[in-house]
Design an enzyme around this catalytic site. Structure first.
Site, PDB file in Angstrom:
ATOM      1  N   SER A   1       7.284  -5.258   6.882  1.00 56.53           N
ATOM      2  CA  SER A   1       6.796  -6.225   7.881  1.00 56.53           C
ATOM      3  C   SER A   1       7.551  -7.548   7.863  1.00 56.53           C
ATOM      4  O   SER A   1       6.978  -8.620   7.587  1.00 56.53           O
ATOM      5  CB  SER A   1       5.312  -6.448   7.674  1.00 56.53           C
ATOM      6  OG  SER A   1       4.690  -5.204   7.683  1.00 56.53           O
TER       7      SER A   1
ATOM      8  N   ASP B   1       5.151  -3.653  10.887  1.00 55.42           N
ATOM      9  CA  ASP B   1       3.710  -3.345  10.925  1.00 55.42           C
ATOM     10  C   ASP B   1       3.159  -3.333  12.357  1.00 55.42           C
ATOM     11  O   ASP B   1       2.225  -2.596  12.676  1.00 55.42           O
ATOM     12  CB  ASP B   1       2.879  -4.283  10.020  1.00 55.42           C
ATOM     13  CG  ASP B   1       3.173  -5.758  10.219  1.00 55.42           C
ATOM     14  OD1 ASP B   1       4.094  -6.087  10.990  1.00 55.42           O
ATOM     15  OD2 ASP B   1       2.480  -6.589   9.598  1.00 55.42           O
TER      16      ASP B   1
ATOM     17  N   ARG C   1       0.824  -1.196   0.000  1.00 52.87           N
ATOM     18  CA  ARG C   1       0.000   0.000   0.000  1.00 52.87           C
ATOM     19  C   ARG C   1       0.848   1.231   0.000  1.00 52.87           C
ATOM     20  O   ARG C   1       1.888   1.270   0.656  1.00 52.87           O
ATOM     21  CB  ARG C   1      -0.793   0.074   1.302  1.00 52.87           C
ATOM     22  CG  ARG C   1      -2.087  -0.593   1.249  1.00 52.87           C
ATOM     23  CD  ARG C   1      -2.744  -0.416   2.592  1.00 52.87           C
ATOM     24  NE  ARG C   1      -4.079  -0.941   2.496  1.00 52.87           N
ATOM     25  CZ  ARG C   1      -5.137  -0.389   3.042  1.00 52.87           C
ATOM     26  NH1 ARG C   1      -5.005   0.701   3.768  1.00 52.87           N
ATOM     27  NH2 ARG C   1      -6.318  -0.918   2.898  1.00 52.87           N
TER      28      ARG C   1
HETATM   29  C1  BGC Z   1       7.045 -11.071  10.085  1.00 56.71           C
HETATM   30  C2  BGC Z   1       6.801  -9.922  11.020  1.00 56.71           C
HETATM   31  C3  BGC Z   1       5.466  -9.280  10.726  1.00 56.71           C
HETATM   32  C4  BGC Z   1       4.366 -10.325  10.717  1.00 56.71           C
HETATM   33  C5  BGC Z   1       2.997  -9.748  10.423  1.00 56.71           C
HETATM   34  C6  BGC Z   1       5.865 -12.025  10.095  1.00 56.71           C
HETATM   35  O1  BGC Z   1       6.047 -13.019   9.138  1.00 56.71           O
HETATM   36  O2  BGC Z   1       8.211 -11.764  10.450  1.00 56.71           O
HETATM   37  O3  BGC Z   1       7.836  -8.963  10.926  1.00 56.71           O
HETATM   38  O4  BGC Z   1       5.198  -8.296  11.679  1.00 56.71           O
HETATM   39  O5  BGC Z   1       4.661 -11.324   9.785  1.00 56.71           O
HETATM   40  O6  BGC Z   1       2.939  -9.123   9.198  1.00 56.71           O
END
Ligand code: BGC
Length: 500
Positions: free
Chosen positions: A177, A230, A108
């Site tokens: 994320s 995130d 996004r």
């Molecule tokens: C990642 C995290 C992320 C989570 C939710 C996981 O696979 O390692 O960094 O916050 O997914 O998106």
């Protein structure tokens, strides 16, 4: 009776007998199939069991790992990453900021006009772009160029009601994320990919530098002033709306949690206490594992065949990327061992990840008397045709077992955080029952109602009536984008200029 008539009667009787034998055989075979299928489901139910005692063990293990991860680098499967966010949004943030949210199959881009305490989020616009699958496993340059091009296009389409003061550079909060070892609020190196991404030349590189190069290649003059996970974005966005937010949990394609820690409780921080005395920690709880987790043969096989074997075990039992796949694996075993869906195993059922969690959720929420959604999903998605009502019910039972185990384990994780924060009980002398708000986000939590209801009920059960009265779970619908732009604002290069 004539000879002919006798002959005919004998033939008829023999035929009737043969049909009866066939019917009995068919019934026996069918009974045998059902018995085998039911045994598979019963075994699944037993192995996935999450009675409250087990959930408490999981929560305790989570708390222990949190301490270990905070104590030393590599001290635990939980990375407990320092986010460099020690000043959560206050509401004073002003100006035009951008956010880029990368973490799943879509990313996004967002622009937000912040108007301080009175104006709040005065205006926002976003666009969502899906990432072509080949870019998730290609080169970092290709992926970042694709994202930067979309961002450049988005900036080019800006209307006049978004206002950037003359001579200023655009500033961006980058929600990335994945597990990142941050070196400052606006730099950090990728530890590993998760959620089906696998781009090796990015691991160990500074993700902000990579993005900045891609932005330059697009001729876009934009500076990344905050790099956030995130969970951190959601926590920041949540805190902007509600000052009692103490943690954020993502239950989406992947899963993770972040929370506000007392800085002096972080030994590995080497005494560099931030001004506020607080530091937001990205737990990376998806990588949690414990002997208390009820792992089945399906989880083991899924992990073994995944892009990241041995990693993200908790995530593989809980998150949206995997729940449908676990159900598919159970159905495949039933097809193979019990031939419940015909003598041949339907080909589609053999295809990994063909049953996505939204389809599983649609089946699980089917309330029609003939379970027609289940019937049509089985047919369209898995190529299983002519299903009886009994079969459809069995499929729902499997979805229920898999989804509720996931929800219960997620609730245990949240309970573990509350325990670490000392918010799992109400102090006997406490008059002021301060709220502890958990900001939740992620498609799984938002759209899979049976799952989210179960997270809430189980957490309440674990907390007990009194303590749960001050714990609030709040859906922070896409708070992470706003959160990232708020953090971009509070780390703006023009801040001192503005304050003076
Ligand atoms: C990642 C995290 C992320 C989570 C939710 C996981 O696979 O390692 O960094 O916050 O997914 O998106």
């Amino acid at each position: 009776m004539g000879k002919a008539a006798v002959g005919a009667a004998v033939v008829c009787a023999a035929a009737a007998c043969a049909v009866a034998v066939l019917v009995v055989r068919h019934r026996m075979r069918s009974t045998g199939r059902w018995a085998r299928a039911a045994a598979v489901v019963k075994e699944l139910e037993e192995k996935c069991g999450t009675p409250i005692g087990k959930l408490r063990q999981v929560a305790d293990a989570m708390t222990v790992e949190m301490h270990a991860g905070l104590a030393s680098e590599g001290g635990s499967k939980l990375k407990m990453l320092i986010s460099y966010v020690d000043n959560l949004p206050t509401g004073d943030e002003r100006g035009l900021f951008y956010a880029l949210d990368l973490g799943g199959t879509n990313f996004r881009v967002l622009r937000v006009q912040l108007g301080g305490k009175e104006g709040r989020v005065a205006k926002q616009e976003y666009e969502e772009v899906s990432i072509p699958p080949h870019l998730m496993v290609g080169s970092s340059e290709e992926l970042f160029d694709f994202i930067a091009a979309a961002l450049a296009k988005f900036v080019a389409s800006e209307g006049e009601d978004f206002h950037l003061p003359d001579g200023r550079q655009r500033e961006l909060g980058f929600t990335f994320s994945f597990p990142v070892k941050q070196t400052s609020i606006a730099s950090g190196t990728l530890i590993k990919w998760t959620k089906g991404f696998c781009i090796n030349d990015t691991v160990g590189e500074d993700v902000v530098a990579e993005l900045t190069k891609a932005l330059e290649r697009q001729g876009l003059d934009m500076r990344v002033t905050a790099l956030v996970n995130d969970t951190i974005g959601t926590l920041a966005g949540g805190r902007y709306d509600d000052k009692d937010v103490v943690a954020a949990v993502i239950l989406g394609t992947g899963t993770n949690a972040a929370y506000v820690e007392r800085a002096n409780a972080i030994p590995k921080w080497h005494g560099l206490l931030p001004k506020s005395g607080e530091m937001v920690i990205n737990m990376e709880w998806g990588n949690f594992r414990s002997s208390h987790l009820p792992m089945t043969e399906y989880d083991q096989a899924l992990d073994f065949e995944s892009l990241n074997p041995g990693e993200q075990i908790y995530e593989k039992m809980i998150s949206g990327m995997y729940l449908g796949e676990i159900v598919r694996r159970v159905l495949l075993r039933i097809a193979k061992e019990a031939s419940l869906f015909g003598d041949d195993v339907p080909q589609k059922l053999e295809v990994p990840f063909i049953l996505r969690t939204p389809d599983m959720s649609a089946m699980h929420h089917d309330t029609s008397s003939d379970l027609k959604v289940v019937g049509s999903k089985l047919k369209e998605v898995l190529g299983i045709t002519n299903t009886s009502l009994k079969m459809r019910k069995l499929v729902i039972e499997i979805c229920d077992i898999v989804a509720k185990r996931a929800a219960n384990l997620a609730a245990a994780g949240i309970y573990g955080i509350l325990k670490k924060l000392g918010r799992d009980t109400v102090a006997s002398d406490s008059v002021d029952k301060q709220r502890a708000v958990i900001a939740m986000d992620g498609g799984l939590y938002e759209h899979y109602t049976i799952f989210s209801k179960c997270v809430e009920t189980t957490l309440k059960d674990m907390l007990g009536e009194e303590a749960s009265a001050s714990v609030v779970i709040k859906l922070a619908n896409d708070g992470s984008g706003i959160g990232a732009s708020l953090l971009a604002a509070s780390h703006s290069q023009y801040l001192e200029l503005e304050e003076s």
